[in-house]
Design a protein around this motif. Structure first.
Motif, PDB file in Angstrom:
ATOM      1  N   ASN A  86       0.827  -1.206   0.000  1.00 41.04           N
ATOM      2  CA  ASN A  86       0.000   0.000   0.000  1.00 41.04           C
ATOM      3  C   ASN A  86       0.864   1.260   0.000  1.00 41.04           C
ATOM      4  N   GLU A  87       0.245   2.369  -0.351  1.00 38.79           N
ATOM      5  CA  GLU A  87       0.978   3.611  -0.563  1.00 38.79           C
ATOM      6  C   GLU A  87       1.621   4.138   0.716  1.00 38.79           C
ATOM      7  N   SER A  88       0.955   3.982   1.849  1.00 37.49           N
ATOM      8  CA  SER A  88       1.541   4.489   3.094  1.00 37.49           C
ATOM      9  C   SER A  88       2.804   3.712   3.450  1.00 37.49           C
ATOM     10  N   MET A  89       2.787   2.395   3.235  1.00 37.87           N
ATOM     11  CA  MET A  89       3.988   1.592   3.491  1.00 37.87           C
ATOM     12  C   MET A  89       5.107   2.001   2.541  1.00 37.87           C
ATOM     13  N   HIS A  97      10.975   6.996   2.515  1.00 38.27           N
ATOM     14  CA  HIS A  97      11.521   8.019   3.423  1.00 38.27           C
ATOM     15  C   HIS A  97      12.717   7.477   4.196  1.00 38.27           C
ATOM     16  N   GLU A 155       5.595   4.875   0.974  1.00 35.52           N
ATOM     17  CA  GLU A 155       6.129   6.199   1.288  1.00 35.52           C
ATOM     18  C   GLU A 155       7.002   6.166   2.530  1.00 35.52           C
ATOM     19  N   ASP A 156       6.594   5.409   3.547  1.00 35.38           N
ATOM     20  CA  ASP A 156       7.414   5.279   4.754  1.00 35.38           C
ATOM     21  C   ASP A 156       8.748   4.618   4.425  1.00 35.38           C
TER      22      ASP A 156
END
Length: 464
Positions: free
Chosen positions: A60-63, A69, A65-66
């Motif tokens: 998923n996108e949140s994973m 980062h 992006e984290d």
């Protein structure tokens, strides 16, 4: 590439030595096995969902992006010592390029689709949600479908077997059977949950995976294992010999006291223990000890204090990558420790390597996976003396040139007297399923043909 030799028997001297040693080492009994031992949260005991549920891995996108980062904000790494290759650990000059690829070029969603190309499931066994891939071929009427359980090791995953699946599940008129593949994530690895209390060693994992096969309707089955998967598969064959139709291993081992003593005898006179053309895989003994001293640091850490190092591996994708690459490199070819790039690109694609890392990063399972070393190198586990318990299961072994260790077939027969064949490779390393998938798949197929012939010759009724 291949050298095949049928099962070997020990010479007269070794036969006498084995007989004498056997007088001092009694064969231990098969341990008492609790088929329902609970390893999940106590509050769920008796209330778990035992259905077989479809499962899909998601990036998923949140994973993403984290992860990006963290990769982009890795601290500047300490330069390696001049001309040291990877002798002090994976060369830090090589790391930034890999981090750049993972963060900016790795095609997350394309690889997500690739990983999900085979049907995946989860089901709760003894309190743990166990993840597995299941591929069942379509067959014409009259063709028997037989189950094959594939078990990976550390630090890889069920993805090891993706390139084997097409070969294994192809329906051929030259065989009287077709194969249903079940590639499971070992409990604690990938998307299979780990135990919540101590004691969950390879013996306990074996019970969970045997119960998985029963849950799928397979009361009898074949099994292949590599690395820890081979240890677990051997435990299954030891505990449930009437259920395992055949055991194939690409990393056979026997650490019984008798086998270890005979290895030491071979240090004085190798020809008593191993064929001359394979002598360099076992001796001189100091080369094996040198390998253990220089390359098994991770083993000692994970066998004693796995959770400490796993804090770093859980928090830092750069640390996870370096730790993983070091083991993949050296276990592929021991001399790759002298190379800055670890020789990885000689055998694996960038996508393959990062795919496997994702199977630890996404589910946050590197800590629960690492505990298998501590739980299977404990006084409790050693007291079972599993290596000293013979099993009548028909067995077939494949040994690569650069595997971590070599075991002569006659020595493996101390554990598996019905060893049907040893396939010796003059190439290949520890991660054989990734490096030579088609060679391994063909060897498994040949082994299963011979397993069936063995059962026919021994008039064993097989009811799957």
């Amino acid at each position: 590439m291949l050298q095949n030799s049928t099962q070997c028997t020990s010479g007269s001297f070794l036969s006498v030595m084995i007989s004498l040693l056997s007088m001092y080492f009694e064969t231990p009994p098969v341990p008492n096995i609790d088929l329902n031992e609970w390893w999940g949260p106590e509050c769920l005991q008796g209330h778990q969902d035992t259905s077989i549920r479809l499962f899909r891995i998601e990036f998923n996108e949140s994973m993403i992006e984290d992860l990006r980062h963290r990769l982009r904000n890795t601290r500047q790494l300490t330069p390696p010592l001049k001309d040291s290759g990877s002798e002090y650990g994976f060369n830090t000059y090589e790391i930034p390029g890999w981090l750049q690829y993972w963060a900016e070029e790795y095609p997350f969603h394309e690889r997500e689709r690739m990983i999900n190309r085979y049907p995946q499931y989860r089901t709760n066994i003894q309190g743990l949600n166990v993840h597995f891939v299941r591929v069942t071929p379509e067959v014409p009427p009259g063709v028997e479908v037989v189950p094959l359980l594939l078990l990976h090791g550390w630090p890889t995953s069920f993805l090891d077997f993706y390139e084997l699946i097409p070969t294994l599940t192809t329906v051929s008129k030259d065989r009287g059977f077709a194969i249903e593949v079940i590639a499971a994530s070992l409990p604690g690895f990938g998307f299979s949950e780990g135990a919540v209390r101590p004691g969950f060693g390879a013996d306990k994992i074996a019970v969970v995976l045997r119960n998985l096969m029963h849950r799928l309707g397979h009361k009898k089955f074949y099994v292949h294992g590599a690395d820890w998967g081979s240890v677990v598969a051997s435990n299954i064959a030891t505990f449930f010999p009437l259920e395992v139709l055949g055991y194939h291993s690409s990393m056979p081992s026997n650490n019984s006291p008798i086998a270890l003593i005979l290895r030491l005898i071979g240090a004085v006179r190798p020809s008593l223990v191993v064929r001359p053309e394979l002598e360099d895989r076992m001796y001189p003994l100091y080369t094996q000890l040198d390998k253990i001293l220089k390359e098994f640091g991770y083993f000692y850490i994970q066998a004693t204090k796995p959770d400490t190092v796993d804090i770093a591996l859980t928090d830092s994708p750069a640390g996870l990558l370096a730790y993983y690459f070091e083991k993949i490199s050296v276990a592929t070819r021991i001399y790759y420790r002298y190379m800055a790039d670890g020789g990885l690109k000689n055998h694996f694609t960038r996508e393959q390597l990062i795919d496997n890392l994702m199977m630890y990063w996404v589910p946050n399972s590197i800590a629960t996976a690492g505990r298998i070393y501590a739980e299977s190198n404990s006084l409790r586990y050693f007291s079972l003396q599993i290596y000293s318990i013979p099993s009548e299961v028909p067995t077939w072994i494949m040994q690569a040139k650069y595997e971590i260790s070599y075991i002569p077939p006659w020595m493996y027969q101390l554990k598996y007297p019905n060893l049907l064949n040893e396939t010796v490779l003059d190439t290949g390393g520890h991660f054989l399923a990734l490096e030579l998938p088609h060679v391994l798949a063909e060897d498994i197929l040949q082994a299963m043909i011979e397993f069936q012939r063995w059962h026919e010759q021994h008039k064993v009724h097989i009811e799957l």
